[in-house]
Design a protein around this motif. Structure first.
Motif, PDB file in Angstrom:
ATOM      1  N   GLN A  41       0.830  -1.199   0.000  1.00  0.00           N
ATOM      2  CA  GLN A  41       0.000   0.000   0.000  1.00  0.00           C
ATOM      3  C   GLN A  41       0.872   1.260   0.000  1.00  0.00           C
ATOM      4  O   GLN A  41       0.577   2.223  -0.697  1.00  0.00           O
ATOM      5  N   ALA A  42       1.961   1.242   0.755  1.00  0.00           N
ATOM      6  CA  ALA A  42       2.885   2.385   0.776  1.00  0.00           C
ATOM      7  C   ALA A  42       3.491   2.598  -0.605  1.00  0.00           C
ATOM      8  O   ALA A  42       3.574   3.734  -1.094  1.00  0.00           O
ATOM      9  N   LYS A  43       3.898   1.524  -1.249  1.00  0.00           N
ATOM     10  CA  LYS A  43       4.458   1.628  -2.595  1.00  0.00           C
ATOM     11  C   LYS A  43       3.411   2.153  -3.585  1.00  0.00           C
ATOM     12  O   LYS A  43       3.730   2.934  -4.483  1.00  0.00           O
ATOM     13  N   LEU A  44       2.178   1.720  -3.406  1.00  0.00           N
ATOM     14  CA  LEU A  44       1.087   2.160  -4.269  1.00  0.00           C
ATOM     15  C   LEU A  44       0.881   3.669  -4.180  1.00  0.00           C
ATOM     16  O   LEU A  44       0.725   4.347  -5.189  1.00  0.00           O
ATOM     17  N   LEU A  45       0.898   4.207  -2.970  1.00  0.00           N
ATOM     18  CA  LEU A  45       0.711   5.648  -2.799  1.00  0.00           C
ATOM     19  C   LEU A  45       1.822   6.437  -3.478  1.00  0.00           C
ATOM     20  O   LEU A  45       1.567   7.469  -4.102  1.00  0.00           O
ATOM     21  N   VAL A  46       3.032   5.954  -3.373  1.00  0.00           N
ATOM     22  CA  VAL A  46       4.155   6.638  -4.030  1.00  0.00           C
ATOM     23  C   VAL A  46       3.989   6.588  -5.545  1.00  0.00           C
ATOM     24  O   VAL A  46       4.183   7.587  -6.241  1.00  0.00           O
ATOM     25  N   ALA A  47       3.597   5.435  -6.066  1.00  0.00           N
ATOM     26  CA  ALA A  47       3.407   5.302  -7.510  1.00  0.00           C
ATOM     27  C   ALA A  47       2.298   6.219  -8.002  1.00  0.00           C
ATOM     28  O   ALA A  47       2.437   6.868  -9.044  1.00  0.00           O
ATOM     29  N   LYS A  48       1.208   6.315  -7.250  1.00  0.00           N
ATOM     30  CA  LYS A  48       0.110   7.190  -7.644  1.00  0.00           C
ATOM     31  C   LYS A  48       0.536   8.660  -7.599  1.00  0.00           C
ATOM     32  O   LYS A  48       0.169   9.445  -8.461  1.00  0.00           O
ATOM     33  N   LYS A  49       1.320   9.026  -6.607  1.00  0.00           N
ATOM     34  CA  LYS A  49       1.806  10.401  -6.501  1.00  0.00           C
ATOM     35  C   LYS A  49       2.702  10.739  -7.693  1.00  0.00           C
ATOM     36  O   LYS A  49       2.553  11.795  -8.307  1.00  0.00           O
ATOM     37  N   LYS A  50       3.603   9.836  -8.056  1.00  0.00           N
ATOM     38  CA  LYS A  50       4.492  10.054  -9.201  1.00  0.00           C
ATOM     39  C   LYS A  50       3.684  10.172 -10.489  1.00  0.00           C
ATOM     40  O   LYS A  50       3.975  11.014 -11.335  1.00  0.00           O
ATOM     41  N   ARG A  51       2.669   9.317 -10.639  1.00  0.00           N
ATOM     42  CA  ARG A  51       1.834   9.342 -11.836  1.00  0.00           C
ATOM     43  C   ARG A  51       1.114  10.679 -11.956  1.00  0.00           C
ATOM     44  O   ARG A  51       1.055  11.262 -13.030  1.00  0.00           O
ATOM     45  N   ARG A  52       0.588  11.186 -10.848  1.00  0.00           N
ATOM     46  CA  ARG A  52      -0.105  12.478 -10.878  1.00  0.00           C
ATOM     47  C   ARG A  52       0.846  13.616 -11.206  1.00  0.00           C
ATOM     48  O   ARG A  52       0.489  14.547 -11.909  1.00  0.00           O
ATOM     49  N   GLU A  53       2.059  13.569 -10.668  1.00  0.00           N
ATOM     50  CA  GLU A  53       3.049  14.595 -10.971  1.00  0.00           C
ATOM     51  C   GLU A  53       3.405  14.586 -12.457  1.00  0.00           C
ATOM     52  O   GLU A  53       3.579  15.636 -13.052  1.00  0.00           O
ATOM     53  N   MET A  54       3.508  13.395 -13.038  1.00  0.00           N
ATOM     54  CA  MET A  54       3.798  13.280 -14.472  1.00  0.00           C
ATOM     55  C   MET A  54       2.640  13.838 -15.306  1.00  0.00           C
ATOM     56  O   MET A  54       2.872  14.472 -16.327  1.00  0.00           O
ATOM     57  N   GLU A  55       1.404  13.583 -14.863  1.00  0.00           N
ATOM     58  CA  GLU A  55       0.236  14.058 -15.602  1.00  0.00           C
ATOM     59  C   GLU A  55       0.136  15.584 -15.583  1.00  0.00           C
ATOM     60  O   GLU A  55      -0.362  16.179 -16.519  1.00  0.00           O
ATOM     61  N   LYS A  56       0.634  16.209 -14.519  1.00  0.00           N
ATOM     62  CA  LYS A  56       0.578  17.670 -14.395  1.00  0.00           C
ATOM     63  C   LYS A  56       1.578  18.363 -15.301  1.00  0.00           C
ATOM     64  O   LYS A  56       1.441  19.531 -15.592  1.00  0.00           O
ATOM     65  N   ARG A  57       2.591  17.644 -15.753  1.00  0.00           N
ATOM     66  CA  ARG A  57       3.635  18.253 -16.596  1.00  0.00           C
ATOM     67  C   ARG A  57       3.194  18.416 -18.007  1.00  0.00           C
ATOM     68  O   ARG A  57       2.407  18.017 -18.618  1.00  0.00           O
TER      69      ARG A  57
END
Length: 141
Positions: free
Chosen positions: A125-141
């Protein structure tokens, strides 16, 4: 119909799309729901999980942190679980923890919080949250 109760620690994965599909993996079982509020529900789950991060007693190393001779710093490798000790008085961006019988300080940027006990599910679950955060940051670029 039999209703089953789930808690936050039972969420193994979650996602939503703009078509109203909310997908959850709860205790290993895939569930899919249709609702016009799917995106908001996904955001609510993510924000709730993130809000519990401050209560974490354990962290997972996502990168190696090796120190040479500095005895006040804690060394560990990516994938190690570190028990957090008292955070009071710590400089921002640093934690104090215990790993492998040694204690010391380490930068918060090389670890992610684990919600609850460090079970395989909580670590995932911790790894999942990090992956989702990275994905959102990429989408904002």
């Amino acid at each position: 119909t039999i209703l089953t109760s789930y808690g936050l620690t039972d969420i193994h994965d979650f996602s939503a799309n703009e078509h109203g599909a909310l997908k959850l993996v709860l205790s290993g079982q895939k569930q899919e729901f249709s609702t016009k509020h799917a995106m908001q529900m996904c955001d609510l789950i993510e924000n709730t999980l993130r809000s519990r991060v401050n209560d974490a007693q354990y962290v997972l190393a996502v990168a190696d942190y090796q120190t040479s001779e500095e005895e006040t710093l804690l060394s560990f490798s990516a994938g190690d679980v570190i028990c957090l000790i008292d955070r009071a008085g710590m400089e921002e961006g640093w934690f104090f923890g215990l790993f492998n019988g040694h204690h010391g300080c380490f930068p918060s940027e090389v670890v992610i919080p684990i919600i609850g006990e460090p079970t395989p599910t909580a670590i995932q679950q911790a790894k999942l949250l990090v992956a989702k955060k990275k994905r959102r940051e990429m989408e904002k670029r």
